[in-house]
Design a protein around this motif. Structure first.
Motif, mmCIF file in Angstrom:
data_model
loop_
_atom_site.group_PDB
_atom_site.id
_atom_site.type_symbol
_atom_site.label_atom_id
_atom_site.label_comp_id
_atom_site.label_asym_id
_atom_site.label_seq_id
_atom_site.Cartn_x
_atom_site.Cartn_y
_atom_site.Cartn_z
ATOM 1 N N UNK A 1 12.645 9.594 1.848
ATOM 2 C CA UNK A 1 13.524 10.625 1.254
ATOM 3 C C UNK A 1 14.979 10.157 1.260
ATOM 4 N N UNK A 2 15.365 9.499 2.331
ATOM 5 C CA UNK A 2 16.761 9.023 2.423
ATOM 6 C C UNK A 2 16.985 7.895 1.411
ATOM 7 N N UNK B 1 15.570 15.300 1.620
ATOM 8 C CA UNK B 1 16.525 14.511 2.419
ATOM 9 C C UNK B 1 17.400 15.389 3.311
ATOM 10 N N UNK B 2 17.159 16.698 3.261
ATOM 11 C CA UNK B 2 17.959 17.593 4.111
ATOM 12 C C UNK B 2 17.387 17.589 5.529
ATOM 13 N N UNK B 3 18.265 17.639 6.510
ATOM 14 C CA UNK B 3 17.842 17.781 7.904
ATOM 15 C C UNK B 3 17.379 19.232 8.073
ATOM 16 N N UNK B 4 16.233 19.415 8.729
ATOM 17 C CA UNK B 4 15.651 20.765 8.807
ATOM 18 C C UNK B 4 16.333 21.625 9.876
ATOM 19 N N UNK B 5 17.642 21.691 9.802
ATOM 20 C CA UNK B 5 18.388 22.475 10.805
ATOM 21 C C UNK B 5 18.260 23.978 10.556
ATOM 22 N N UNK B 6 17.771 24.357 9.387
ATOM 23 C CA UNK B 6 17.548 25.783 9.125
ATOM 24 C C UNK B 6 16.226 26.261 9.733
ATOM 25 N N UNK C 1 16.384 30.563 -6.440
ATOM 26 C CA UNK C 1 15.792 31.337 -5.339
ATOM 27 C C UNK C 1 14.375 30.843 -5.049
ATOM 28 N N UNK C 2 13.618 30.555 -6.102
ATOM 29 C CA UNK C 2 12.245 30.060 -5.907
ATOM 30 C C UNK C 2 12.259 28.717 -5.182
ATOM 31 N N UNK C 3 13.129 27.845 -5.622
ATOM 32 C CA UNK C 3 13.210 26.519 -4.982
ATOM 33 C C UNK C 3 13.666 26.645 -3.527
ATOM 34 N N UNK C 4 14.659 27.498 -3.287
ATOM 35 C CA UNK C 4 15.174 27.672 -1.921
ATOM 36 C C UNK C 4 14.090 28.269 -1.017
ATOM 37 N N UNK C 5 13.363 29.245 -1.546
ATOM 38 C CA UNK C 5 12.287 29.866 -0.773
ATOM 39 C C UNK C 5 11.223 28.835 -0.415
ATOM 40 N N UNK D 1 14.679 18.129 -6.047
ATOM 41 C CA UNK D 1 13.686 17.057 -5.893
ATOM 42 C C UNK D 1 14.208 15.909 -5.041
ATOM 43 N N UNK D 2 15.480 15.585 -5.212
ATOM 44 C CA UNK D 2 16.051 14.489 -4.414
ATOM 45 C C UNK D 2 16.647 15.037 -3.115
ATOM 46 N N UNK D 3 17.325 16.172 -3.230
ATOM 47 C CA UNK D 3 18.093 16.678 -2.084
ATOM 48 C C UNK D 3 17.251 17.355 -1.010
ATOM 49 N N UNK D 4 16.331 18.217 -1.403
ATOM 50 C CA UNK D 4 15.604 19.003 -0.385
ATOM 51 C C UNK D 4 14.845 18.130 0.617
#
Ligand SMILES: Cc1ncc(COP(=O)(O)O)c(C=O)c1O
Length: 449
Positions: free
Chosen positions: A30-31, A62-67, A9-13, A57-60
């Motif tokens: 990042x990619x 590299x995520x597209x900021x669609x949220x 939850x902390x990381x997601x927040x 650390x690797x995934x966040x």
């Protein structure tokens, strides 16, 4: 377990907090770092905390900021806070929603969500529904019900006998039919090319005056919300003509069906409730996490006949058993987030979400027109198509916008013209996001004048 979930939850927040200030497109760096995931399968266990840390650390990055609030690609909703939180709790429940005995809570929430959806979407209250992965599967599921009903009327049991010696069905689509509907037809053995295509107008609306001869063996597939223009086919006229001939009308309303939930846009959805089946997405305009779509059928028995599976070990009951309305047997409890989203928004919150997105689309169109660019569509819903000149210039602007990272918009070709497409579909988008994005688009387009 509790500490691990709190860490998640902390990381997601933290991830969500960074979205306002980071590039919508992940950085090249990042990619590149994703290659660190190219490891052999570990021989020994890894601590869950370490797995989570690596993912973040690797995934966040590299995520597209669609949220976030400045993603306008495809037709992409965000995740409402209540829907995301409900998704986490339901993940902990880990319910199989196939049968009510496997999860009374999942079955109940589907029932309640179904009732609420029918109300807000203006569909017949007696309709049944299956909770599927998205509009592609919703089109597939609803069209399977159509196939069942029209062949049953001709004395053919398609579920038992298949299609090989079946009486032929005719499928009618508009020339701007969404590719996912054609895919659904291909999966159903109805053929993506074995369709009768109806000419459309400049917004992609099927011309009701150009329908082919219709019969009791015809399925007419109309659209509520063209993926490029947001335009609606003339539902009332097409439903009347098809029903007079004894045929079936199916609506692909992946996002457009939600117009019915907003009083100032509901006129666009007029007549859609007269159809026989409908497909929509919840992960688009209802803003629930992926994946979530719904297939509705006016007469639930047709959907049930097309989707039922029976065996002695699958207990039968008098209740609505979810697996009899979907292609899947075991599946996650998608009704949870739909219920949570509708519960948190209420009727007025949903109307406001739709209305606000449409207003922001109109603001984009106004700002682009004022700067001298050509907006190709009538912006009545949430989609904007803009040309920045010739095809090459428009493509360069799209590439520039995507590389700049302030916002993200995709490209398309609309009736022969290359365009940038802006889709405003997220609860998270604010007026400030729109102004910031518009300024970035105009700055980049200005360089290519
Ligand atoms: C009109 C229409 N139908 C169907 C779909 C397919 O939806 P999904 O990707 O959820 O399967 C889309 C997606 O954009 C759409 O716009």
């Amino acid at each position: 377990m509790k500490e691990l979930l709190q860490a998640a939850a902390t990381r997601a927040g933290r991830y969500l907090e960074t979205l306002a200030d980071r590039s919508v497109t992940p950085s090249a760096e990042a990619i590149e770092h994703l290659s660190q995931l190219d490891e052999p399968l570990p021989e020994k266990p890894t601590k869950p905390e370490q797995v989570l840390a690596l993912l973040d650390e690797i995934g966040s990055p590299a995520a597209v900021a669609s949220a976030g609030g400045r993603y306008f690609g495809f037709v992409t909703g965000g995740s409402l806070p209540a829907a995301l939180a409900a998704n986490w709790l339901a993940g902990a429940w880990d319910q199989n929603s196939a049968l009510s005995v496997m999860s009374p809570i999942a079955a109940k929430l589907e029932e309640v969500a179904l009732k609420w959806l029918l109300e807000v979407l203006g569909l017949p209250l007696e309709a049944g529904a299956g909770f599927v992965t998205g509009a592609t599967m919703a089109n597939f599921t609803a069209l399977a019900a159509a196939r069942h009903a029209l062949l049953e009327r001709q004395g053919w049991d398609v579920e038992a006998q298949g299609l090989f010696a079946a009486p032929p069905l005719t499928v009618v689509v508009g020339d701007e039919v969404h590719v996912s509907l054609l895919k659904a037809l291909s999966l159903l053995g109805l053929g993506r090319e074995r369709v009768s295509r109806v000419p459309v107008d400049g917004q992609g609306r099927m011309r009701a005056d150009a329908l082919p001869p219709l019969s009791p063996a015809t399925i007419v597939c109309i659209q509520a919300g063209n993926v490029n223009t947001g335009a609606f086919d003339p539902a009332a006229e097409i439903c009347a003509a098809t029903h007079e001939a004894g045929g079936w009308v199916h609506v692909d309303g992946a996002f457009g069906l939600w117009a019915a939930a907003a009083p100032h846009r509901a006129h666009l959805a007029a007549g859609l409730g007269q159809a026989d089946s409908w497909a929509t997405d919840a992960h688009k305009w209802l803003n629930v996490p992926y994946d979530s779509g719904v297939a509705f059928c006016r007469q639930p028995e047709h959907l049930r006949a097309a989707m039922s599976a029976t065996a002695a070990y699958l207990a039968q009951s008098d209740q609505r058993e979810p697996m009899h309305y979907t292609p899947e047997m075991s599946r996650r409890a998608r009704g949870v987030e739909i219920w949570a989203a509708l519960s948190s928004l209420g009727r007025s919150g949903l109307a406001d979400l739709i209305e606000r997105n449409c207003r922001y689309a109109a603001r984009f169109a106004e700002g682009l027109r004022a700067a001298g660019y050509h907006v190709l569509n009538e912006v009545e819903l949430n989609q904007v198509l803009v040309s920045f000149g010739d095809a090459e210039t428009t493509r360069r602007v799209i590439t520039g916008v995507q590389a700049d990272g302030t916002c993200w918009c995709g490209g398309t070709v609309w009736q022969g013209q290359t365009a940038m497409r802006i889709s405003v579909s997220s609860w998270a988008t604010t007026e400030a996001d729109v102004e910031q994005s518009l300024a970035a688009i105009l700055r980049i387009a200005g360089k290519h004048r």
